[in-house]
Motif scaffolding. Structure first.
Motif, PDB file in Angstrom:
ATOM      1  N   TRP A  90       0.839  -1.197   0.000  1.00 14.34           N
ATOM      2  CA  TRP A  90       0.000   0.000   0.000  1.00 14.34           C
ATOM      3  C   TRP A  90       0.878   1.252   0.000  1.00 14.34           C
ATOM      4  CZ3 TRP A  90      -4.928  -0.101  -1.084  1.00 14.34           C
ATOM      5  CH2 TRP A  90      -5.720  -1.197  -0.727  1.00 14.34           C
ATOM      6  N   GLN A 122      -7.065   6.140  -2.516  1.00 17.05           N
ATOM      7  CA  GLN A 122      -6.361   5.367  -1.492  1.00 17.05           C
ATOM      8  C   GLN A 122      -7.224   5.202  -0.245  1.00 17.05           C
ATOM      9  OE1 GLN A 122      -2.847   4.643  -2.530  1.00 17.05           O
ATOM     10  NE2 GLN A 122      -3.574   2.913  -1.345  1.00 17.05           N
ATOM     11  N   ARG A 161     -10.527   5.342  -0.054  1.00 18.48           N
ATOM     12  CA  ARG A 161     -11.682   4.463  -0.325  1.00 18.48           C
ATOM     13  C   ARG A 161     -11.267   2.999  -0.262  1.00 18.48           C
ATOM     14  NH1 ARG A 161     -12.998   8.504  -4.726  1.00 18.48           N
ATOM     15  NH2 ARG A 161     -14.687   9.784  -3.859  1.00 18.48           N
ATOM     16  N   ALA A 162     -10.072   2.697  -0.796  1.00 12.48           N
ATOM     17  CA  ALA A 162      -9.603   1.307  -0.773  1.00 12.48           C
ATOM     18  C   ALA A 162      -9.370   0.835   0.671  1.00 12.48           C
ATOM     19  CB  ALA A 162      -8.326   1.180  -1.586  1.00 12.48           C
ATOM     20  N   ARG A 217     -12.694   0.259   2.474  1.00 10.09           N
ATOM     21  CA  ARG A 217     -13.328  -1.031   2.132  1.00 10.09           C
ATOM     22  C   ARG A 217     -12.682  -2.164   2.909  1.00 10.09           C
ATOM     23  NH1 ARG A 217     -13.142   1.222  -3.164  1.00 10.09           N
ATOM     24  NH2 ARG A 217     -11.231   0.068  -3.601  1.00 10.09           N
ATOM     25  N   GLU A 218     -11.378  -2.105   3.073  1.00  7.30           N
ATOM     26  CA  GLU A 218     -10.668  -3.178   3.759  1.00  7.30           C
ATOM     27  C   GLU A 218     -10.889  -3.146   5.275  1.00  7.30           C
ATOM     28  OE1 GLU A 218      -9.071  -5.610   2.475  1.00  7.30           O
ATOM     29  OE2 GLU A 218      -8.954  -4.988   0.385  1.00  7.30           O
TER      30      GLU A 218
END
Length: 864
Positions: free
Chosen positions: A10, A50, A52-53, A56-57
């Motif tokens: 990441w 970044q 938003r990702a 979600r996680e």
């Protein structure tokens, strides 16, 4: 959770994406405002993706939303700006109780930081958001710019609707206006500081954001075009706001990139780098950084003007004052709740002579506190009317002289004229120095702001309420018949800065032209021209020459000529020095200037200073002071018998008495003796040193003061007939809060101890240089010449100031066994101009002179 992307991956992806955006921008040969805006949007989108990702996680509850707030909420992100987010939870969520929700929140925030996203986060429910917003205007401001990143749109829309219902437009306006005034106060209410904050300073980006926040809070729009559509600004003003906002955004973006971190101050270290990225090049007379700063100042000035117009319009709309019936003042102007308003929008086009009358009215009418938005707009749109023909109009010239001759209001009126660009358009020569920097490490204001500061200082001499600040100046001003002549001299004294050549001579030529155009009487014209031409002479003589020398006083009296000129030049000099920097003035400089004034006035009055008579008078007064202190008769005799005429010429009666009273039991002692007392001039300490003379004594004294954190303001050096040094120093601590009386025992004990040392003189300490010195170093210069009588040598040293500088000079003199007779220490900001009267048999040899100058240049050069 096993499928989570490793943090390292990441982090690499986020860093690489940001670097690609910055590299693409940096590759541009000359970045434009539109390119900078595009970069800010792309950086925001990169962070959006970044976050938003990661959201979600993280696995937060379905009813939760991730919201961008504050500056990030606007959808633009500067390279190193904060990323502020709000995690909006359902009202029923138990955010503060251990459990899955808290674990998910910690995981999300921790991962953001781990990958290099330094977010500022808040976690609140809808009810908590509203409660916080009602109690904290900063929270309300952040929520007004909220933008949904992830989560249900219904929850975000509910937040927006609730915030809109909660905000009280009037209270919000007053809070943001008060906040802005407080912020401006931290920057001395001027956009023209030499290291402005392009975000927070007056005229910076924050001023534009305040307008949008207030308009949003009142439901009047969120863009310049929307405000124009509501009639709050004109389409032209909307265009100007956008253009100047783009300029500030570009400069701030380049500043972040040049610094490699979040840095919103245009500090000296970075100004050149930003200028070069803008494609600006230095010329023989102008630095690239100066050209860039001029561009910044003009943008900030335009923002200041437009901010005033729009903020007043918003106040009228929100406060409901738009329908207030104004009171007619005359055919041209109205009084709208204490603000001057033009009777018609095209007044200045139809009657250009009314422009200057606006400021005469403002200065002369009690109760008028400013200009209305309508008047400010009319002035802004009348700039093309203010041309050469307008400047030559006899009515305007008469109005300008009338303004200067009013009994009050000049300072406020001229500052307002400068803010509205009227002053620079009327005095065209003044326009050239608006926003012009001064790279002399002495002034901390641009030339135009310095001039207006000097004019303010002169004006205060004539205001009884300020008599406590300038007691002697106020006394002289009370007897001065034409204050406006001093105002004119203040306006023109530095007006030719930056042209090349002698700005005093060029300024005198300009003020002569002004005097002819404005029909000043010949005698008045000659006085103001002389003041501008000689405005540096008083401070030069007072701070660099030996005032105990009758020839120095006679020469200065010949230059001045009359008591009237002397008084005018003294008042202008005090105002000028106090208008350069808060750090430059001190009580010791004030005493030197006042001493020179009194000595010269006595000479001009037909009583030239007879040194013998003056010395006898001082001795008699000193004996009276000793008697008042219950000293034994003839206490002074043993000391005075060892001293020559120069000692008595350089010390006043109070110092003669102090020396005699302190030293009568210590004469001839082999052990150094030190006495200290609070300085009689009101700041710092006066320190007396009596010790067997030696070539390194002055160097050891300087070394002690340097190490103890004292600045030497003045040094009077004497050697008695029996070989003892009797030196008196004026010193000032670096800490403005120091109670110098408390330092007396420490200085007396430690300096005396330091003078007993016989070890070789240590090397000067290497202290860090200030940023200003690094960015604008003074070219070191050393001059050695015989004095007027060819009995001693005058050594002058000019260099960038730094810790240990005077000690370094003293070490060189000690090494060559040079006897020091007098030291005049002059510190101008971060530049020193020191003068020394020295003697030494070897100085008669040209080879020794050259070697001494070379070693001094090495000693005062900045470390590489």
């Amino acid at each position: 959770m096993e499928n989570l992307t490793p943090v390292a991956a990441w982090r690499a992806a986020f860093k690489d994406g940001k670097q690609r955006l910055l590299a693409a921008f940096a590759e541009r040969q000359r970045p434009t405002p539109s390119a900078a805006r595009a970069l800010l949007r792309h950086l925001a989108k990169h962070v959006d993706a970044q976050l938003r990702a990661l959201w979600r996680e993280a696995g937060l509850p379905a009813g939760s939303a991730l919201v961008a707030v504050g500056g990030y909420g606007r959808g633009e992100l500067f390279p190193h700006s904060d990323v502020d987010v709000l995690v909006l939870l359902p009202n029923e969520a138990e955010a503060h109780r251990p459990g899955p929700l808290k674990d998910a929140l910690e995981r999300f925030i921790t991962t953001c930081w781990d990958i290099g996203l330094e977010i500022g986060s808040s976690v609140r429910t809808l009810d908590e958001c509203l409660s916080e917003a009602q109690g904290d205007v900063t929270v309300m401001t952040a929520l007004l710019e909220a933008r949904l990143l992830a989560g249900p749109s219904e929850r975000f829309e509910a937040l927006q609707a609730a915030v809109t219902r909660t905000v009280d437009a009037r209270s919000f306006l007053r809070a943001k206006t008060a906040e802005m005034r407080q912020r401006h106060g931290k920057f001395e209410d001027t956009p023209y500081s030499l290291e402005p904050n392009c975000k927070e300073s007056p005229g910076g980006l924050r001023d534009l954001q305040v307008l949008i926040w207030v308009a949003r809070g009142a439901g009047l729009g969120a863009t310049w075009d929307e405000l124009a559509a509501k009639g709050l600004i004109t389409p032209f003003e909307s265009q100007q706001l956008r253009r100047n906002e783009d300029t500030l955004c570009l400069i701030r973006c380049l500043l972040h990139l040049a610094a490699g971190r979040r840095e919103d101050r245009l500090v000296f270290d970075l100004q050149t780098a930003v200028a070069q990225r803008l494609g600006l090049q230095s010329t023989s007379g102008v630095r690239a950084s100066e050209l860039m700063m001029r561009r910044y100042y003009w943008a900030a000035k335009a923002v200041t003007q437009l901010n005033q117009i729009l903020l007043l319009n918003l106040e009228e709309r929100i406060e409901g004052r738009a329908n207030v019936v104004p009171r007619r003042i005359d055919d041209f102007f109205l009084d709208r709740a204490g603000l001057i308003e033009v009777a018609s929008d095209d007044l200045y086009q139809r009657h250009p002579e009314a422009i200057l009358q606006t400021f005469v009215l403002y200065a002369s009418t009690w109760g008028l506190k400013g200009l209305s938005s309508r008047t400010l707009r009319a002035l802004y749109n009348a700039r093309q009317v203010m041309d050469a023909r307008w400047r030559a109009d006899p009515r305007n010239r008469a109005a300008f002289v009338q303004l200067l001759q009013l009994p009050q209001g000049q300072t406020h009126a001229l500052r307002l004229m400068n803010q509205t660009s009227v002053l620079g358009r009327y005095l065209w020569v003044f326009r050239a120095i608006v926003g012009q920097m001064q790279h002399d490490l002495f002034h901390v204001y641009t030339v135009d702001q310095h001039i207006l500061m000097v004019l303010r200082n002169v004006r205060r001499f004539f205001i009884p309420e300020h008599a406590h600040e300038y007691a002697f100046c106020s006394q002289l001003a009370a007897q001065w018949d034409k204050p406006h002549l001093l105002y004119i001299a203040a306006l023109f004294h530095d007006i030719a800065k930056g042209r090349g050549g002698d700005h005093s001579t060029l300024g005198a030529d300009e003020v002569r032209r002004f005097a002819r155009a404005h029909k000043l009487p010949k005698e008045d014209a000659e006085l103001v021209a002389w003041l501008v031409d000689q405005h540096l002479a008083f401070s030069r003589v007072a701070q660099k020459e030996d005032l105990s020398d009758p020839d120095v006083i006679a020469a200065f009296a010949k230059t001045v000529g009359t008591p009237r000129r002397l008084t005018a030049l003294y008042l202008l000099t005090v105002a000028d020095i106090r208008g350069t920097s808060p750090k430059v003035w001190n009580a010791w400089k004030g005493k030197l200037l006042e001493d020179l004034y009194r000595l010269t006035l006595r000479h001009l009055g037909g009583s030239p200073m007879s040194q013998d008579a003056e010395i006898e008078h001082r001795k008699a007064e000193a004996r009276q002071l000793l008697a008042l202190r219950s000293a034994l008769p003839d206490t002074e005799a043993p000391l005075w018998a060892t001293l020559n005429v120069s000692y008595f010429a350089r010390h006043d009666a109070a110092e003669l008495a102090w020396h005699a009273r302190s030293l009568w039991r210590h004469l001839g002692t082999a052990t150094p003796v030190v006495f200290a007392r609070p300085s009689p001039v009101g700041e710092g300490l006066q320190v007396l040193v009596y010790a067997p003379d030696g070539p390194d004594l002055f160097a050891r004294i300087c070394g002690y003061f340097d190490g103890a954190g004292f600045n030497i303001l003045d040094a009077k050096i004497h050697t008695t007939r029996d070989g003892f040094a009797l030196d008196t120093f004026q010193v000032l601590g670096n800490d403005p809060d120091t109670h110098h009386r408390d330092l007396v025992p420490m200085v007396e004990q430690r300096l005396a101890s330091a003078l007993t040392q016989t070890t070789p003189l240590p090397e000067p300490r290497r202290a860090r240089l200030s940023r200003r010195v690094k960015s604008f170093p003074t070219t070191p210069r050393v001059s050695l010449r015989p004095d007027e009588r060819a009995q001693a040598w005058v050594l002058t040293v000019s260099a960038s100031d730094r810790a240990g500088l005077l000690y370094a000079i003293a070490r060189v003199l000690a090494r060559h066994r040079i006897d020091l007779q007098l030291a005049k220490i002059l510190t101008l900001g971060e530049r020193v101009e020191d003068s020394f009267l020295v003697k030494g048999a070897s100085l008669a040899q040209a080879r020794v002179q050259l070697q001494l100058e070379a070693e001094l240049l090495d000693a005062i050069a900045l470390p590489t």
